[in-house]
Design an enzyme around this catalytic site. Structure first.
Site, PDB file in Angstrom:
ATOM      1  N   ASP A 492       0.834  -1.203   0.000  1.00 38.41           N
ATOM      2  CA  ASP A 492       0.000   0.000   0.000  1.00 38.41           C
ATOM      3  C   ASP A 492       0.871   1.257   0.000  1.00 38.41           C
ATOM      4  OD1 ASP A 492      -2.317   1.494   0.156  1.00 38.41           O
ATOM      5  OD2 ASP A 492      -3.073   0.512   1.967  1.00 38.41           O
ATOM      6  N   ASP A 556     -10.818   1.776  -3.371  1.00 37.82           N
ATOM      7  CA  ASP A 556     -11.339   1.427  -2.040  1.00 37.82           C
ATOM      8  C   ASP A 556     -12.854   1.347  -2.062  1.00 37.82           C
ATOM      9  OD1 ASP A 556      -8.957   1.159  -0.783  1.00 37.82           O
ATOM     10  OD2 ASP A 556      -9.004   3.072   0.271  1.00 37.82           O
TER      11      ASP A 556
END
Ligand code: DGJ
Length: 756
Positions: A492, A556
């Site tokens: 990430d 997301d």
């Protein structure tokens, strides 16, 4: 400093023709032909590639020794035309009231050419040596599919090497510029685009990709206008709001008709894409790395390599450009070690537990995930250091003993005992100021001396240009991968890097290469380790990072309705096999929208399927539906991840896409109705990619128990759930199948199988 070796082209199998005609002038003579303007005795270099569906592609470059190089043709091959004819066909006058000779563009449109449009190469030696005028020094091939044109300007002390590769199978062009300092003093590179592409005048529409967190890949289309269309990314990562790509199309171009091209910069750092349309109507496209002031200072003998420009074009609409790019990513960019393996169903813990980790609960979630068919369990953020929220602990890559007293191994072993792979979240490039790492090494972060850090999710960017930082990260990650036998990393990166200075110098270029190198080092040590590129969702989903990773986290936003739009748009460049696509909770955490399990499953199947929800919160019925959806994905993932992808043109509120087997044997179609229908009856759904003269059996494979409102529909009439509808490919392709009445926010999947 980068070198010419940093290309993806080395992975290509080469089959294309190469011709440099004539070879007689192969040695540099120093004599400068002005063939480009006076049509002296030009030489041409050419690459030809098969291209998908027999749409052969060729690239023809006028490359006369001593003259400026120039792209004569990039497009579908014109097999019966010679380069000389094509060049003559394009012979243009010098416009009245302008220079006495038409000044052509070169491969860099550099200032010394005199062309009055934006230069693709800007260098200087303390204010001198900027009037670069590059002339062909040599033309060579590397393998069969790569053309290398080397140009020099001895006056400015510069060599530019242009490397073009045409993928022999897909016809996708990859191009790169490498500029070397052959002078005796330092050379500042301010801008070095990949080879400048002339824009076909028919391509009057420009589509860029904008977006935001949880709303990636939004398209903005504008008419190409005289002046400059420019998009710049200064986020220090690929970014949510400036995916480095452009689509070009004609006014009547559709998915299946008309001229189109799709251009992408394979780079995960700062970028600039521009199209300059001159007052005379000619236009040029440039794509390159956006460099910070003074960022690239080449010492004598050093070189700088632009990122790779990757482009596809077609005379048959935008569909074939995506198909070629998808095939290119699968063949030439992704690592075969992992690419050739079926994409396992993920279970990701993030939206189920966030930072609230508890080993027993996670084991229970793993049991439930395995029950519905998960094949990989990914433990997200929150397992290390003092990371109980996003305010602390980032950078302390040591398993939190309060939560995992025995380390991660017991959980990982439990996951494996259920037949799943074990994946783990890292965010290596970042640090919370409230962390042991930052307390010990406050100087390990990027930022300008005296410049206030900009807060961004409570974290700062580590300076990966410092070897001690990458050594630390490598050791921590490798130790945990080894200890817990990690199969998969979700890598990430959750902030923009807005002050990327290291020791006061701009460092985004070096930082980006350092990230790639760190990933590569880990993959070398652990050859089976797979890595997903995530950056607050899809803020690092580009072909640059895909040369080092295996999957992207598209967004997301797990809202299935939003995902339909995000994935349709992303599909212009990203193949389904790498597009992480998860079944989210019944009530989406980001949009608050409540969607049925049928809809969530249908949307996740058309990608690399996973789930990211608290399975305890779902009803038994929904869990059974999820399990059935996962089984369906497993049944069709081979086709979904290897076939030809089509965006089907349908009126709003429908989103229809399909994937057809290359041999025409089968097709899977997804048709979602995103909102309310303006008419009282829905339209017909054409199904592309079928062989016109073969007969197909069409079945509705999702949802399992559809509820179509109103009277008896085609579903019952054609027995779509049973024997199916038998019909000719041509009828399905041209006329399409009538859709049943559908409720908003529902999606059906059809499967067409050729009868033998
Ligand atoms: C942002 C990612 O996009 C999410 O999926 C999740 O991994 C969080 N970071 C964790 O902090």
């Amino acid at each position: 400093m980068s070198s010419a070796g940093e290309t993806a082209s080395g992975k290509l199998d080469c089959m294309s023709d190469y011709e440099a005609m004539p070879e007689s002038g192969a040695a540099a003579t120093g004599h400068l032909h002005e063939c480009a303007t006076e049509r002296g005795d030009p030489s041409f270099a050419q690459l030809k590639s098969a291209g998908l569906d027999s749409r052969a592609v060729s690239l023809i470059v006028e490359a006369t020794i001593g003259a400026r190089p120039r792209i004569v043709h990039w497009g579908e091959s014109l097999p019966d035309s010679t380069p000389e004819e094509l060049s003559l066909l394009a012979f243009a006058q010098s416009p009245l009231g302008s220079a006495t000779r038409l000044i052509h563009g070169s491969l860099s449109n550099e200032p010394g050419t005199g062309i009055a449009t934006a230069p693709g190469l800007l260098v200087q030696r303390e204010g001198t040596a900027w009037t670069v005028d590059l002339r062909v020094h040599s033309v060579a091939k590397e393998g069969q599919a790569t053309l290398v044109i080397t140009c020099t300007d001895p006056r400015c002390g510069i060599t530019a090497t242009y490397r073009f590769t045409l993928c022999p199978v897909t016809g996708v062009l990859s191009a790169q510029t490498v500029v070397a300092n052959t002078g005796e003093s330092g050379l500042a590179v301010e801008w070095c685009a990949a080879p400048v592409l002339p824009v076909d005048r028919r391509l009057e529409q420009v589509t860029g990709f904008s977006g935001r967190w949880a709303g990636e890949f939004q398209q903005e289309t504008t008419e190409r206008f005289r002046g400059t269309y420019m998009r710049e990314n200064r986020a220090g990562r690929t970014s949510h709001d400036m995916f480095p790509a452009i689509l070009l199309s004609g006014p009547c171009t559709s998915e299946t008709h008309g001229p189109a091209s799709a251009v992408h910069l394979a780079w995960s750092g700062n970028a600039r894409l521009r199209i300059d349309t001159a007052q005379d109507g000619r236009a040029f496209l440039q794509a390159g790395e956006l460099l910070l002031p003074g960022e690239i200072a080449l010492q004598p003998g050093e070189s700088y390599a632009s990122p790779l420009l990757v482009a596809a074009m077609s005379e048959s609409g935008l569909g074939p450009t995506s198909q070629a790019l998808h095939a290119h990513v699968r063949r030439n960019i992704l690592d075969p070690r992992t690419n050739d393996k079926p994409r396992p169903v993920h279970y990701n813990t993030w939206e189920a537990v966030y930072f609230d980790h508890d080993e027993a609960r996670l084991k229970d979630l793993a049991n439930r995930a395995a029950e519905v068919g998960a094949e990989r369990f990914v433990l997200d953020d929150g397992w290390f250091g003092s990371r109980r929220s996003d305010a602390a602990g980032l950078g302390d890559w040591f398993v939190s003993k309060d939560i995992y007293p025995g380390g991660l191994r017991p959980l990982a072993d439990h996951v494996r005992s259920l037949g799943m792979e074990f994946g783990l979240w890292f965010e290596p490039e970042m640090v919370n100021p409230d962390s042991d790492l930052f307390r010990a090494h406050p100087d390990w972060v990027l930022g300008g001396e005296g410049i206030e850090h900009v807060p961004f999710r409570n974290q700062l960017t580590l300076d990966l240009t410092k070897p001690e930082v990458t050594d630390y990260l490598y050791r921590c990650i490798a130790d945990i991968v080894e200890e817990a036998q990690v199969d998969y990393i979700k890598w990430d990166m959750n902030r923009d890097t807005v002050h990327p200075a290291s020791g006061e110098r701009g460092a985004m270029h070096r930082q980006t290469h350092a990230v790639y190198a760190l990933i590569d080092a880990l993959r070398e040590r652990f050859p089976d380790l797979e890595i997903e590129s995530c950056a607050s969702g899809g803020a690092r989903a580009d072909y640059g990072v895909l040369q080092h990773t295996d999957r992207v986290w598209t967004s997301d936003n797990n809202d299935a309705l939003d995902r339909q739009a995000i994935q349709r748009s992303a599909s212009h460049f990203l193949p389904l096999s790498i597009m992480g696509s998860h079944v989210g909770p019944r009530r989406c955490h980001i949009t608050g929208r409540v969607l049925s399990m049928d809809m969530r499953v249908a949307s996740a199947i058309v990608g690399h399927m996973g789930m990211e929800l608290d399975l305890e919160d779902e009803t038994a019925e929904d869990r059974a539906t999820l399990a059935a959806g996962i089984a369906l994905y497993k049944q069709h993932r081979g086709l979904l991840h290897s076939g030809r992808f089509h965006r089907i043109a349908m009126p709003e509120p429908f989103n229809a896409v399909s994937v057809s087997a290359v041999n025409g044997d089968e097709t899977i179609v997804s048709c979602a109705m995103l909102g309310s229908l303006p008419t009282s009856l829905p339209p017909r759904l054409p199904i592309p990619g079928l062989t016109p003269d073969r007969r197909y059996r069409v079945k509705l494979v999702w949802p399992q128990a559809p509820e179509f409102p109103g009277t008896r529909s085609i579903y019952e009439e054609a027995d779509l759930a049973g024997e199916g509808l038998q019909v000719q490919g041509a009828a399905l392709g041209r006329l399409g199948i009538q859709l049943p009445l559908m409720h908003p926010a529902t999606c059906i999947l059809l499967h067409c199988k050729a009868e033998h």
